[in-house]
Design a protein around this motif. Structure first.
Motif, PDB file in Angstrom:
ATOM      1  N   UNK A   1       0.812  -1.220   0.000  1.00  0.00           N
ATOM      2  CA  UNK A   1       0.000   0.000   0.000  1.00  0.00           C
ATOM      3  C   UNK A   1       0.852   1.280   0.000  1.00  0.00           C
ATOM      4  N   UNK A   2       2.134   1.143  -0.287  1.00  0.00           N
ATOM      5  CA  UNK A   2       3.021   2.312  -0.341  1.00  0.00           C
ATOM      6  C   UNK A   2       3.463   2.527  -1.790  1.00  0.00           C
ATOM      7  N   UNK A   3       2.909   3.549  -2.437  1.00  0.00           N
ATOM      8  CA  UNK A   3       3.258   3.746  -3.848  1.00  0.00           C
ATOM      9  C   UNK A   3       3.839   5.116  -4.156  1.00  0.00           C
ATOM     10  N   UNK A   4       3.745   6.049  -3.212  1.00  0.00           N
ATOM     11  CA  UNK A   4       4.328   7.377  -3.430  1.00  0.00           C
ATOM     12  C   UNK A   4       5.243   7.753  -2.258  1.00  0.00           C
TER      13      UNK A   4
ATOM     14  N   UNK B   1       4.833  10.240  -0.391  1.00  0.00           N
ATOM     15  CA  UNK B   1       3.957  10.598   0.733  1.00  0.00           C
ATOM     16  C   UNK B   1       3.510   9.345   1.505  1.00  0.00           C
ATOM     17  N   UNK B   2       3.128   8.294   0.773  1.00  0.00           N
ATOM     18  CA  UNK B   2       2.741   7.029   1.431  1.00  0.00           C
ATOM     19  C   UNK B   2       3.881   6.523   2.314  1.00  0.00           C
ATOM     20  N   UNK B   3       5.094   6.602   1.754  1.00  0.00           N
ATOM     21  CA  UNK B   3       6.267   6.108   2.482  1.00  0.00           C
ATOM     22  C   UNK B   3       6.491   6.932   3.752  1.00  0.00           C
ATOM     23  N   UNK B   4       6.411   8.261   3.629  1.00  0.00           N
ATOM     24  CA  UNK B   4       6.610   9.133   4.788  1.00  0.00           C
ATOM     25  C   UNK B   4       5.555   8.835   5.859  1.00  0.00           C
ATOM     26  N   UNK B   5       4.325   8.598   5.438  1.00  0.00           N
ATOM     27  CA  UNK B   5       3.258   8.317   6.406  1.00  0.00           C
ATOM     28  C   UNK B   5       3.448   6.941   7.054  1.00  0.00           C
ATOM     29  N   UNK B   6       3.959   6.007   6.277  1.00  0.00           N
ATOM     30  CA  UNK B   6       4.288   4.680   6.825  1.00  0.00           C
ATOM     31  C   UNK B   6       5.407   4.809   7.867  1.00  0.00           C
TER      32      UNK B   6
ATOM     33  N   UNK C   1       5.326  16.557  10.375  1.00  0.00           N
ATOM     34  CA  UNK C   1       4.828  17.654   9.539  1.00  0.00           C
ATOM     35  C   UNK C   1       5.569  17.606   8.205  1.00  0.00           C
ATOM     36  N   UNK C   2       4.910  17.035   7.200  1.00  0.00           N
ATOM     37  CA  UNK C   2       5.586  16.843   5.906  1.00  0.00           C
ATOM     38  C   UNK C   2       5.909  18.163   5.223  1.00  0.00           C
ATOM     39  N   UNK C   3       5.232  19.239   5.610  1.00  0.00           N
ATOM     40  CA  UNK C   3       5.522  20.549   5.012  1.00  0.00           C
ATOM     41  C   UNK C   3       6.944  21.004   5.348  1.00  0.00           C
ATOM     42  N   UNK C   4       7.507  20.452   6.429  1.00  0.00           N
ATOM     43  CA  UNK C   4       8.878  20.822   6.827  1.00  0.00           C
ATOM     44  C   UNK C   4       9.930  19.958   6.156  1.00  0.00           C
TER      45      UNK C   4
ATOM     46  N   UNK D   1      15.647  15.742  -6.747  1.00  0.00           N
ATOM     47  CA  UNK D   1      14.557  16.298  -5.941  1.00  0.00           C
ATOM     48  C   UNK D   1      13.207  15.854  -6.503  1.00  0.00           C
ATOM     49  N   UNK D   2      12.309  15.424  -5.628  1.00  0.00           N
ATOM     50  CA  UNK D   2      10.959  15.042  -6.070  1.00  0.00           C
ATOM     51  C   UNK D   2       9.930  15.605  -5.098  1.00  0.00           C
ATOM     52  N   UNK D   3       8.688  15.707  -5.579  1.00  0.00           N
ATOM     53  CA  UNK D   3       7.578  16.074  -4.723  1.00  0.00           C
ATOM     54  C   UNK D   3       7.064  14.847  -3.995  1.00  0.00           C
ATOM     55  N   UNK D   4       6.152  15.064  -3.040  1.00  0.00           N
ATOM     56  CA  UNK D   4       5.641  13.945  -2.250  1.00  0.00           C
ATOM     57  C   UNK D   4       4.671  13.056  -3.034  1.00  0.00           C
ATOM     58  N   UNK D   5       4.248  13.512  -4.193  1.00  0.00           N
ATOM     59  CA  UNK D   5       3.361  12.678  -5.019  1.00  0.00           C
ATOM     60  C   UNK D   5       4.144  11.760  -5.961  1.00  0.00           C
ATOM     61  N   UNK D   6       5.463  11.846  -5.959  1.00  0.00           N
ATOM     62  CA  UNK D   6       6.275  11.024  -6.873  1.00  0.00           C
ATOM     63  C   UNK D   6       6.111   9.539  -6.555  1.00  0.00           C
TER      64      UNK D   6
END
Lengths: 83, 146
Positions: free
Chosen positions: A25-28, A30-35, A49-52, A61-66
């Protein structure tokens, strides 16, 4: 996949790198950071706080949707402060 | 265009780096040197980086500068580790045929070293150590090149 942490992310997590098998269930990023956030108090603090945070996939460099895959090198770090 | 990038704890020699960029056709050579600013009780800066990505990211920015301006050579040297107030921390040198291109590319590169190259600074004041926060003004400086 290989995970790398820098600056205060490394300090909060308590290590500079580790390997992790990609979960279904980890595909981006953001998923990884939340895991990772759910792995313990140090991770919760680092990934609270992912904004930090900023991320790189395979040294770009990538965005959290990568999207991510199992043979990636993913790094998490604060906004850069060189120069 | 030649590209030279070095990430190192050791100091750099400005004269030697300029000499390395000198060749036929160079009519302008712009350099920027950044120093650890003394004051506010600062005792040292401690820099870490992402080995591999830092060099690749600076190379990508140098290549982009080479697409925007007709350049003959670029050199970027950035120090890491513990640096004292007054010590040089970063050098950007750009060689071109004409000064306008050299000045512009030097500023472009420095703005992108600040906002894209994977370095992180801690400051030491007395016994205390704190991470330096990224500045919005640096992002703004890089934005104007878009």
């Amino acid at each position: 996949m290989k995970l790398l942490y820098f600056a205060w992310v490394r300090q909060k997590v308590g290590k500079s790198e580790e390997t992790l098998a990609l979960l279904a269930d980890v595909s981006t990023v953001r998923d990884l950071a939340e895991h990772l956030r759910a792995r313990g108090p140090g991770y919760a603090d680092a990934f609270g706080d992912l904004a930090r945070l900023r991320a790189a996939a395979n040294q770009v460099h990538v965005g959290f949707d990568a999207p991510i895959s199992d043979d990636d090198e993913i790094a998490f770090f604060p906004p850069v402060t060189g120069g | 265009m030649t590209i030279h990038i070095a990430i190192q704890p050791a100091p750099f020699d400005l004269a030697r780096e300029v000499e390395a960029l000198s060749r036929d056709g160079v009519g302008a050579l712009a350099t920027f040197t950044g120093y650890v600013r003394a004051g506010d009780g600062l005792t040292a800066l401690v820099l870490e980086h992402y080995p591999g990505m830092t060099e690749r990211e600076i190379a990508r920015q140098a290549e982009e500068a080479g697409r925007r301006w007709p350049l003959l050579g670029v050199s970027v040297i950035h120090r890491v580790g513990e640096l004292k107030p007054g010590e040089p921390i970063v050098l950007v040198a750009v060689a071109a045929a004409h000064r306008g291109d050299a000045f512009a590319a030097c500023e472009f590169l420095m703005d992108h070293v600040k906002t894209k190259a994977t370095f992180w600074k801690q400051e030491k004041r007395g016994g205390a150590t704190a991470w330096i926060e990224a500045k919005a003004s640096d992002d703004k400086a890089a934005e104007r090149w878009k």
